[in-house]
Every structure is written in C-alpha cells, then in structure tokens.
Design a protein around this motif. Structure first.
Motif, PDB file in Angstrom:
ATOM      1  N   UNK A  65     -21.939   0.793   7.456  1.00 47.31           N
ATOM      2  CA  UNK A  65     -21.468   0.818   6.077  1.00 47.31           C
ATOM      3  C   UNK A  65     -20.345   1.821   5.872  1.00 47.31           C
ATOM      4  N   UNK A  66     -20.231   2.773   6.800  1.00 46.18           N
ATOM      5  CA  UNK A  66     -19.182   3.788   6.703  1.00 46.18           C
ATOM      6  C   UNK A  66     -18.749   4.193   8.103  1.00 46.18           C
ATOM      7  N   UNK A  67     -17.435   4.384   8.271  1.00 49.79           N
ATOM      8  CA  UNK A  67     -16.870   4.925   9.510  1.00 49.79           C
ATOM      9  C   UNK A  67     -16.178   6.222   9.126  1.00 49.79           C
ATOM     10  N   UNK A  68     -16.647   7.316   9.702  1.00 43.64           N
ATOM     11  CA  UNK A  68     -16.173   8.646   9.335  1.00 43.64           C
ATOM     12  C   UNK A  68     -15.571   9.327  10.554  1.00 43.64           C
ATOM     13  N   UNK A  89      -9.907  -2.508  10.242  1.00 43.96           N
ATOM     14  CA  UNK A  89     -10.935  -3.555  10.207  1.00 43.96           C
ATOM     15  C   UNK A  89     -12.070  -3.148   9.277  1.00 43.96           C
ATOM     16  N   UNK A  90     -12.498  -1.879   9.376  1.00 46.08           N
ATOM     17  CA  UNK A  90     -13.576  -1.383   8.512  1.00 46.08           C
ATOM     18  C   UNK A  90     -13.158  -1.439   7.047  1.00 46.08           C
ATOM     19  N   UNK A  91     -11.947  -0.982   6.752  1.00 50.11           N
ATOM     20  CA  UNK A  91     -11.477  -0.987   5.361  1.00 50.11           C
ATOM     21  C   UNK A  91     -11.353  -2.416   4.834  1.00 50.11           C
ATOM     22  N   UNK A  92     -10.804  -3.311   5.629  1.00 48.13           N
ATOM     23  CA  UNK A  92     -10.655  -4.714   5.213  1.00 48.13           C
ATOM     24  C   UNK A  92     -12.009  -5.372   4.963  1.00 48.13           C
ATOM     25  N   UNK A  93     -13.046  -4.894   5.653  1.00 51.77           N
ATOM     26  CA  UNK A  93     -14.393  -5.443   5.486  1.00 51.77           C
ATOM     27  C   UNK A  93     -15.142  -4.786   4.325  1.00 51.77           C
ATOM     28  N   UNK A  94     -14.467  -3.894   3.581  1.00 50.08           N
ATOM     29  CA  UNK A  94     -15.091  -3.254   2.426  1.00 50.08           C
ATOM     30  C   UNK A  94     -15.977  -2.082   2.758  1.00 50.08           C
ATOM     31  N   UNK A  95     -15.858  -1.555   3.957  1.00 45.48           N
ATOM     32  CA  UNK A  95     -16.660  -0.405   4.363  1.00 45.48           C
ATOM     33  C   UNK A  95     -16.007   0.882   3.867  1.00 45.48           C
ATOM     34  N   UNK A  96     -16.783   1.922   3.742  1.00 50.96           N
ATOM     35  CA  UNK A  96     -16.238   3.241   3.459  1.00 50.96           C
ATOM     36  C   UNK A  96     -15.574   3.749   4.725  1.00 50.96           C
ATOM     37  N   UNK A  97     -14.380   4.305   4.574  1.00 49.68           N
ATOM     38  CA  UNK A  97     -13.668   4.917   5.695  1.00 49.68           C
ATOM     39  C   UNK A  97     -13.346   6.339   5.268  1.00 49.68           C
TER      40      UNK A  97
END
Length: 189
Positions: A65-68, A89-97
């Motif tokens: 759900x988040x990549x930090x 990819x994470x941001x485009x998938x709606x994940x928290x970055x």
C-alpha cells in the motif's frame, strides 16, 4: 492487510523510518516489509545490520500500500539505485509513495516532484537529480503530503510518520495523541 514497504540502502539513516515502522507494526498492526537493492543485507549509518524481506527488483506493487524510501548518503552518490520505474508504477497504481531526507532524491529522479507540492532537506539538494519541480517546493521543517506523495527532511521523522498514516486513511485521535507524545520535547518550556 495494509502493507508498508521501506527501501533501505547501505548506510541508511536508522532513525528516519524507525518510528513509522514501529508504530505501523506494533500499534496499527500493519504489515511492514523491507527491501534492498539485490536483496542484499545492509548496515545502517548507526551499525544496525538488516536482512531484508526481498530485493527491490522483486517488489510486487499489487501487494503493498506504500513504498517508502529511507534516506542515506547513497542517494547523493553515483551509486544510487534507480527506483524510477518502481516509484512511478506505485504512484500510478494509487499507492502512497514517500521519501525522507536524501530518499526524496529518488522521488525527484523519478519525476514525481515535478508537479507535486513537496519538501526535502533543502531546495539545493534536488537539482542534480534532473528535478523540475522547484515551483512546487515548500520550505518547511515538517513533512508534506500531496496526492499520496509524502516528502520530508531528515529532521522530520514524526511528521513523516503522520503524513504516511494520513495518506493511508489512518488518522485518528489516537494518532494525534501518539504524535503529541513524540513531539512533546519540541514544545516551548
């Protein structure tokens, strides 16, 4: 279950995501995972040795759900890993970055800060990344959250934790109490 994934590199700054991951795991009962380039063990700036859960190259964006991105000196060196594809990819998938301290440089290299309000250790820390977001830079000692992108200077691990939890919809009165507890030493006597 909500899963936070923190990217660590050799010489990572121990304190920058420690409170976030401890609060996530112990208080919120979230899954915390750690990845390193190549899945190699890393040693922090303070000498903490970490055996990661996975290699950066093995991260399944659908499972987090988040990549930090934890800060550390490597981000301002020619040896910095390129996380651009992963972060985009994470941001485009709606994940928290998120990125803290020099970890913000990885977000800048990925182009994620070009149109997003953000902060960092200072505006001078970003131009060498190919960064084009100077107009969106916010000079603040606290974390900045904009469109699920969280940035913070290295001196702001408490507000970084808060902004990441906010981005995941986890802000409660309990979080406000927890934040006040950790910020109490900074209040005027």
């Amino acid at each position: 279950m909500t899963t936070l994934l923190t990217v660590l590199t050799p010489g990572f700054a121990d304190w920058e995501t420690a409170l976030l991951n401890a609060g996530a795991r112990d208080y919120y009962r979230l899954e915390t995972r750690f990845a390193t380039p190549g899945g190699e063990p890393v040693t922090s700036a303070g000498g903490l040795k970490v055996l990661p859960d996975m290699a950066v190259e093995e991260i399944d964006i659908g499972a987090v759900d988040a990549v930090l991105v934890n800060g550390g000196r490597i981000w301002s060196s020619p040896d910095a890993p390129d996380l651009s594809a992963l972060l985009n990819t994470a941001h485009a998938a709606g994940k928290t970055v998120g990125g803290i301290c020099d970890g913000v440089m990885a977000l800048a290299r990925a182009g994620l800060l070009d149109t997003t309000r953000h902060t960092a250790n200072g505006p001078e820390s970003l131009p060498s990344t190919g960064y084009g977001g100077a107009a969106h830079y916010v000079g603040t000692p606290r974390a900045v959250l904009d469109r699920r992108i969280v940035t913070a200077p290295g001196t702001a691990p408490v507000s970084f934790m808060s902004a990441v939890f906010d981005s995941l919809g986890l802000r409660t009165g309990d979080l406000d109490f927890y934040l006040g507890l950790y910020a109490a030493e900074h209040q005027a006597a």
